[in-house]
Design an enzyme around this catalytic site. Structure first.
Site, PDB file in Angstrom:
ATOM      1  N   ALA A   8      69.491  60.689  59.630  1.00 46.66           N
ATOM      2  CA  ALA A   8      70.158  59.861  60.636  1.00 46.66           C
ATOM      3  C   ALA A   8      69.452  59.886  61.984  1.00 46.66           C
ATOM      4  O   ALA A   8      69.747  59.084  62.857  1.00 46.66           O
ATOM      5  CB  ALA A   8      71.606  60.302  60.792  1.00 46.66           C
ATOM      6  N   ARG A  13      60.260  59.385  69.104  1.00 47.42           N
ATOM      7  CA  ARG A  13      58.871  59.736  69.439  1.00 47.42           C
ATOM      8  C   ARG A  13      57.831  58.982  68.613  1.00 47.42           C
ATOM      9  O   ARG A  13      56.643  59.044  68.902  1.00 47.42           O
ATOM     10  CB  ARG A  13      58.664  61.250  69.304  1.00 47.42           C
ATOM     11  CG  ARG A  13      59.158  61.999  70.538  1.00 47.42           C
ATOM     12  CD  ARG A  13      58.947  63.479  70.386  1.00 47.42           C
ATOM     13  NE  ARG A  13      59.986  64.095  69.562  1.00 47.42           N
ATOM     14  CZ  ARG A  13      59.880  65.303  69.022  1.00 47.42           C
ATOM     15  NH1 ARG A  13      58.798  66.032  69.227  1.00 47.42           N
ATOM     16  NH2 ARG A  13      60.872  65.793  68.293  1.00 47.42           N
ATOM     17  N   GLN A  71      76.367  58.113  59.520  1.00 48.55           N
ATOM     18  CA  GLN A  71      76.720  59.062  60.574  1.00 48.55           C
ATOM     19  C   GLN A  71      76.576  58.362  61.918  1.00 48.55           C
ATOM     20  O   GLN A  71      75.460  58.063  62.353  1.00 48.55           O
ATOM     21  CB  GLN A  71      75.819  60.305  60.530  1.00 48.55           C
ATOM     22  CG  GLN A  71      76.285  61.399  61.489  1.00 48.55           C
ATOM     23  CD  GLN A  71      75.197  62.403  61.834  1.00 48.55           C
ATOM     24  OE1 GLN A  71      74.013  62.153  61.626  1.00 48.55           O
ATOM     25  NE2 GLN A  71      75.599  63.534  62.377  1.00 48.55           N
ATOM     26  N   GLY A 135      64.617  77.314  64.458  1.00 49.97           N
ATOM     27  CA  GLY A 135      65.668  78.313  64.379  1.00 49.97           C
ATOM     28  C   GLY A 135      65.119  79.565  63.711  1.00 49.97           C
ATOM     29  O   GLY A 135      64.394  79.486  62.723  1.00 49.97           O
ATOM     30  N   GLU A 150      69.143  79.226  67.028  1.00 43.55           N
ATOM     31  CA  GLU A 150      68.249  78.153  67.471  1.00 43.55           C
ATOM     32  C   GLU A 150      67.408  78.631  68.642  1.00 43.55           C
ATOM     33  O   GLU A 150      67.856  79.457  69.448  1.00 43.55           O
ATOM     34  CB  GLU A 150      69.062  76.922  67.874  1.00 43.55           C
ATOM     35  CG  GLU A 150      69.772  76.248  66.709  1.00 43.55           C
ATOM     36  CD  GLU A 150      68.805  75.839  65.602  1.00 43.55           C
ATOM     37  OE1 GLU A 150      67.919  75.006  65.850  1.00 43.55           O
ATOM     38  OE2 GLU A 150      68.931  76.365  64.472  1.00 43.55           O
ATOM     39  N   ASN A 165      63.826  79.067  60.057  1.00 43.50           N
ATOM     40  CA  ASN A 165      64.652  78.238  59.186  1.00 43.50           C
ATOM     41  C   ASN A 165      63.964  76.901  58.968  1.00 43.50           C
ATOM     42  O   ASN A 165      63.590  76.211  59.912  1.00 43.50           O
ATOM     43  CB  ASN A 165      66.004  78.013  59.872  1.00 43.50           C
ATOM     44  CG  ASN A 165      66.890  77.063  59.088  1.00 43.50           C
ATOM     45  OD1 ASN A 165      66.864  77.051  57.860  1.00 43.50           O
ATOM     46  ND2 ASN A 165      67.677  76.269  59.807  1.00 43.50           N
ATOM     47  N   ASN A 223      57.783  64.029  63.463  1.00 44.59           N
ATOM     48  CA  ASN A 223      58.467  63.527  64.648  1.00 44.59           C
ATOM     49  C   ASN A 223      57.655  62.488  65.403  1.00 44.59           C
ATOM     50  O   ASN A 223      58.205  61.652  66.108  1.00 44.59           O
ATOM     51  CB  ASN A 223      58.805  64.679  65.605  1.00 44.59           C
ATOM     52  CG  ASN A 223      59.818  65.630  64.975  1.00 44.59           C
ATOM     53  OD1 ASN A 223      60.887  65.216  64.560  1.00 44.59           O
ATOM     54  ND2 ASN A 223      59.447  66.891  64.856  1.00 44.59           N
ATOM     55  N   ASN A 373      27.389  31.577  31.453  1.00 39.37           N
ATOM     56  CA  ASN A 373      26.692  31.888  32.698  1.00 39.37           C
ATOM     57  C   ASN A 373      27.157  30.921  33.783  1.00 39.37           C
ATOM     58  O   ASN A 373      27.071  29.712  33.615  1.00 39.37           O
ATOM     59  CB  ASN A 373      25.185  31.764  32.498  1.00 39.37           C
ATOM     60  CG  ASN A 373      24.439  32.298  33.709  1.00 39.37           C
ATOM     61  OD1 ASN A 373      24.145  33.488  33.798  1.00 39.37           O
ATOM     62  ND2 ASN A 373      24.163  31.432  34.664  1.00 39.37           N
ATOM     63  N   ALA A 376      24.854  30.398  40.660  1.00 38.08           N
ATOM     64  CA  ALA A 376      25.148  30.688  42.063  1.00 38.08           C
ATOM     65  C   ALA A 376      25.728  29.460  42.749  1.00 38.08           C
ATOM     66  O   ALA A 376      25.323  28.331  42.478  1.00 38.08           O
ATOM     67  CB  ALA A 376      23.874  31.116  42.776  1.00 38.08           C
TER      68      ALA A 376
END
Ligand code: UD1
Ligand code: CA
Length: 452
Positions: A8, A13, A71, A135, A150, A165, A223, A373, A376
């Site tokens: 969420a 950045r 959220q 953390g 933290e 963590n 980030n 063939n 070209a």
């Protein structure tokens, strides 16, 4: 097992209109890497918690096996997981992953799940030389985990702890239903911290176990664009190692980019700076020259693709010679031992075994037989400004240089087209067809002279 993927966060950045979890790593959105890991672990339920740009995330990911929980607003990782709770199977444990942490090894996650058996809380940790920002894992004298603190809430002594963590954890889902609604936000960020469940577990006498990630990149989040680029390089380095292990010769493992699935037979050789997108299959002994791009292609054994060729959605037979500077567009199908040389473009066409178009040609919407063939400068005039039309060329035909085949038109087996022919009617088999103003030489003709 339930898997909840927290995704969420806004990702300001990145400075991008695209939500962070949709930023591509190896050609695939970050979040798609995480969803794939969840699937490969055999998750019975996958729930993504989304917020910023969420509708776009749902649309682009388009995963039928994912449930979505919104959220809004974002009040912290604990609050995020709470939004997923109604969607989870309470009798199974819940693994928490992050939409911006794409490269965790499956074996690492499996080791964590192994720790989590029978109602314990299991945390994935990692030891860092530079733990700043993370953390910290606070342990008692006997080594038992006590809590996570933290960075911004940590004391000087706690900040010296190198074990951090990763945020990835496995929790008994029934316990989450007790813990998450009771979290407070009396901390430096004023957020509901998911990490506070560790203290609650310890207080409730629930065992907290840990598993360690071997490499820091496994748990590194994205980030900003510098971190995204760093993880991209790690992904590509791992992919190069995998290919070499499978018997592929890479001129330089630091100069290959695989943005999808590259499947190679033995003794494939790939020169520098090649890009592979989508699903690409290279048969035994295929050689790819420098600076080629191949997307969604199958290439038969022994084929050589020379430098600077661009191949998209093409099927190429064995022992062909492609390029340098060839362009194969979608719908190209080449039989065995076909040659497509420099500055030749082929689109939506079949070219059968042993045929050659070695220089400067456009072959679009054509069906070409064996041993033909193509000279070209020859082009199929497949488009009348409104509709596309087909050109059909029989086996053993010889198309002279600089012909225009104005489709729909066909050239019979064994036919020869004289150089410079503009073919507007079908050319019969085994016959020379030529459309060309008769050549004449004017005896006695003089160049104009400058006046005065
Ligand atoms: C979190 C951990 C920290 C750990 C670090 C690892 C907490 C409180 N802290 O800190 O211990 O070392 O990750 O990187 O959990 N997210 C949401 N909704 C929110 C907030 C976050 O979905 O309301 C998602 C974000 O998109 C992101 C992830 O959760 O993917 C982590 O959030 P972030 O705020 O970056 O946590 P950290 O402060 O890094
Ligand atoms: Ca973070």
């Amino acid at each position: 097992m339930n898997v909840v993927i927290l995704a969420a966060g806004q990702g300001k950045r990145m400075r991008s209109k695209l939500p962070k979890v949709l930023q591509p790593l190896a050609g695939k959105p970050l979040l798609a890497h995480v969803v794939d890991s969840a699937r490969q672990l055999g998750a019975a339920k996958i729930c993504v918690v989304y917020g910023h740009g969420g509708e776009l995330v749902r649309e682009i990911l388009g995963a039928a096996d994912v449930v979505w929980a919104k959220q809004e607003p974002q009040l912290g990782t604990g609050h995020a997981l709470l939004q997923a709770l109604p969607h989870l199977d309470a009798s199974a444990p819940t693994l928490v992953l992050y939409g911006d942490v794409p490269l965790t090894r499956l074996s690492t996650l499996q080791a964590l799940l192994d720790q989590a058996r029978e109602g314990v809380l299991a945390l994935l940790t990692v030891n860092l030389d530079q733990p700043t920002g993370y953390g910290r894992i606070v342990r008692a004298a006997d080594g038992a985990v006590v809590r996570i603190v933290e960075e911004r809430d940590a004391s000087e002594a706690e900040r010296a702890i190198g074990e951090v963590n990763t945020g990835i954890l496995v929790a008994p889902t029934g316990r989450l239903a007790e813990w998450l609604p009771s979290l407070g936000k009396n901390n430096a960020q004023g957020e509901y911290y998911l990490t506070d469940i560790v203290g609650l577990a310890v207080a409730a006498g629930i065992e907290v176990r840990t598993a360690q990630a071997e490499d820091p990149w496994e748990v590194a989040g994205v980030n900003d664009r510098a971190q995204l680029a760093a993880l991209e390089r790690i992904y590509q380095r791992n992919e190069a190692a995998r290919l070499m292990h499978a018997g592929v010769h890479l001129a330089d493992p630091a100069r290959i980019d695989v943005r999808g699935e590259l499947v190679c037979g033995m003794d494939v050789a790939i020169d520098i700076d090649c890009v592979f997108e989508g699903r690409v299959e290279l048969g035994e002994g295929v050689v790819v020259g420098a600076h080629c791009l191949l997307a969604d292609c199958r290439v038969g054994a022994g084929t050589r693709i020379a430098a600077f060729s661009h191949l998209v959605s093409a099927e190429i037979g064995s022992d062909c010679q492609i390029g340098p500077y060839a362009r194969l567009r979608p719908g190209t199908q080449l039989g065995a031992a076909v040659h497509v040389g420099n500055f030749v473009e082929v689109k939506n066409s079949q070219i059968a075994a042993g045929s050659k178009a070695n220089h400067l040609a456009y072959i679009g919407d054509a069906t070409i037989g064996e041993r033909v063939n193509v000279g070209a400068g020859t082009i199929t005039c497949n488009y009348d400004g409104v509709n596309k039309h087909r050109t059909v060329i029989g086996d053993d035909a010889f198309i002279g240089s600089d012909c225009q085949l104005v489709a729909p038109v066909s050239v019979g087996r064994g036919a020869t087209l004289g150089a410079g022919t503009t073919l507007t009617e079908d050319a019969p088999a085994d016959t020379l067809t030529v459309s060309r103003a008769k050549q004449q030489s004017i005896p006695g003709w003089q160049r104009p002279l400058k006046k005065g």
